[in-house]
Design an enzyme around this catalytic site. Structure first.
Site, short mmCIF file in Angstrom:
data_model
loop_
_atom_site.label_atom_id
_atom_site.label_comp_id
_atom_site.label_asym_id
_atom_site.label_seq_id
_atom_site.Cartn_x
_atom_site.Cartn_y
_atom_site.Cartn_z
N TYR A 141 0.81 -1.22 0.00
CA TYR A 141 0.00 0.00 0.00
C TYR A 141 0.85 1.27 0.00
O TYR A 141 0.35 2.34 -0.35
CB TYR A 141 -0.93 0.03 1.22
CG TYR A 141 -2.04 -1.00 1.19
CD1 TYR A 141 -2.37 -1.67 0.02
CD2 TYR A 141 -2.75 -1.30 2.33
CE1 TYR A 141 -3.38 -2.60 -0.02
CE2 TYR A 141 -3.78 -2.24 2.32
CZ TYR A 141 -4.09 -2.89 1.13
OH TYR A 141 -5.09 -3.82 1.11
N LYS A 188 3.84 -15.08 2.72
CA LYS A 188 3.83 -15.84 1.46
C LYS A 188 5.27 -16.10 1.06
O LYS A 188 5.72 -15.78 -0.03
CB LYS A 188 3.08 -15.06 0.39
CG LYS A 188 2.77 -15.85 -0.89
CD LYS A 188 1.85 -17.03 -0.67
CE LYS A 188 1.55 -17.72 -2.00
NZ LYS A 188 0.81 -18.99 -1.81
N ASP A 221 -2.48 -18.19 2.09
CA ASP A 221 -3.59 -18.92 1.49
C ASP A 221 -4.08 -20.03 2.42
O ASP A 221 -5.28 -20.28 2.53
CB ASP A 221 -3.22 -19.47 0.11
CG ASP A 221 -1.80 -20.00 0.03
OD1 ASP A 221 -1.07 -19.92 1.03
OD2 ASP A 221 -1.41 -20.46 -1.05
N ASP A 245 -5.20 -6.88 5.84
CA ASP A 245 -6.43 -6.24 5.38
C ASP A 245 -7.45 -7.29 4.95
O ASP A 245 -8.62 -7.27 5.35
CB ASP A 245 -6.10 -5.29 4.23
CG ASP A 245 -7.25 -4.38 3.86
OD1 ASP A 245 -8.30 -4.43 4.52
OD2 ASP A 245 -7.10 -3.60 2.90
N ASP A 249 -10.90 -8.92 7.25
CA ASP A 249 -12.25 -8.80 6.71
C ASP A 249 -12.91 -10.17 6.62
O ASP A 249 -14.11 -10.32 6.88
CB ASP A 249 -12.23 -8.12 5.34
CG ASP A 249 -12.15 -6.61 5.44
OD1 ASP A 249 -12.16 -6.09 6.58
OD2 ASP A 249 -12.07 -5.95 4.40
#
Length: 358
Positions: A141, A188, A221, A245, A249
């Site tokens: 970001y 990751k 994942d 993020d 959610d």
């Protein structure tokens, strides 16, 4: 205590839910003998409309001099042009960067009275108590971005430094030490170079500084799947900006509604020369229900509790607010998002029920 609190209502339902949190803060001040000096400033789309800037200089200056900040929500269809040079979300990113708010704390703990509201089976959700610690001022970001090939190719870099990883891991590990002593780091590392750095730095910090905290590495994942199958297995979860993020959610559905979950964005403590914390519900601006009286104020009210505890150092007052929310929900108070088709109350009525119990 005398404390200065800046209110950033923002867009959509933001002004409605912040107004209800103000009622709660005023009630706490009256009951416990505090003086809260509340001032309102612009951010997001409302700030763009008024000044052309999603975070005007006056808003930023007020926030820097505050003891704590309460934010509603930013964004909406009116400002949703992906090609726009100025967007509401830029105000949120800027305030995090300017105040050094590098850690976002998001507790995921379903209320016992609302376990049935989750889309997952009760036996999976019941007993879940996860604290997500999301790195907030680095990663993709904030990486260099742009267009090339005449605008036909877009790029955005994911960048993390050792220092950025060290400070978020130290904070998360300290929180884990005070809870169940387990830390899960999500990355990751099988594909991304920043994640490989993240994993190696995390392992080193935990081995050298937190040998008493159990560390587990999980790929992002896999974590997305585990949250839906075995959420009770996790205590404190630390991860980067993008992954945090998305995962938080997803995890917000464990309690059944985004309207129930608060968050705190923190930096270096004030005692060490840092600035104020920023407290905001994790849901968005919900423009489709703005002005209808259907918005759930409980997440923002719980934000006020986090503000009291983590922003002003008032744990007793925070507990009083949290208990009032839990008792109201246990008594059957339901806004439309958690009513499951049954009787529901308005935004103001839900707050009334909390105030009766403080």
């Amino acid at each position: 205590m005398h404390a200065r609190i800046v209110l950033l209502p923002g867009d959509g339902i933001g002004p409605e839910i912040v107004a209800q949190a103000v009622r709660v803060l005023n009630a706490v001040a009256d009951r416990f003998g505090h003086t809260f000096e509340l001032t309102e400033q612009l951010i997001g789309g409302a700030a763009i409309d008024a000044t052309g800037d999603p975070l005007p200089a006056d808003s930023l200056a007020a926030c820097k001099s505050a003891d704590a900040i309460l934010l509603g929500a930013v964004g909406g269809p009116k400002w949703d042009d992906p090609n726009a040079s100025v967007r509401p979300e830029q105000g949120l990113l800027k305030i995090r960067k300017e105040l050094g708010l590098f850690a976002n704390l998001r507790p995921i703990k379903p209320l016992d009275a609302l376990v049935d509201a989750s889309p997952l089976k009760t036996h999976i959700v019941h007993g879940t108590d996860i604290l997500f610690v999301r790195e907030l001022t680095g990663g993709v970001y904030f990486g260099e971005s742009g267009r090339r090939d005449g605008g036909k190719t877009a790029y955005q870099e994911m960048v993390y430094s050792e220092a950025e990883v060290e400070r978020i891991v130290r904070l998360a590990a300290g929180l884990a030490r005070g809870r169940d002593g387990r830390l899960t780091s999500v990355d990751k590392a099988n594909v991304l170079e920043p994640s490989r750095l993240w994993r190696s730095v995390t392992s080193r910090v935990m081995k050298e500084e937190f040998p008493d905290v159990k560390l587990e590495h999980v790929l992002v994942d896999a974590m997305a799947m585990h949250l839906l199958v075995r959420p009770r297995d996790f205590d404190v979860v630390v991860t980067g900006n993008l992954f945090g993020d998305i995962l938080t959610d997803e995890a917000s559905m464990l309690p059944g509604s985004l309207g129930l979950l608060p968050s705190a964005s923190l930096g270096v403590p004030r005692s060490e020369g840092g600035g104020p914390g920023l407290f905001e519900p994790i849901h968005g601006s919900a423009p489709d229900i703005a002005g209808t009286g259907k918005a759930n104020p409980l997440a923002t009210i719980l934000c006020s509790a986090m503000l009291l505890r983590d922003g002003l150092g008032l744990p007793g007052e925070a507990t009083a607010v949290e208990r009032a929310v839990h008792d109201a929900v246990a008594a059957g108070v339901r806004t439309a998002d958690i009513a499951a088709g049954g009787p529901s109350v308005t935004t103001v009525e839900a707050t009334d029920a909390v105030l009766e119990r403080i």
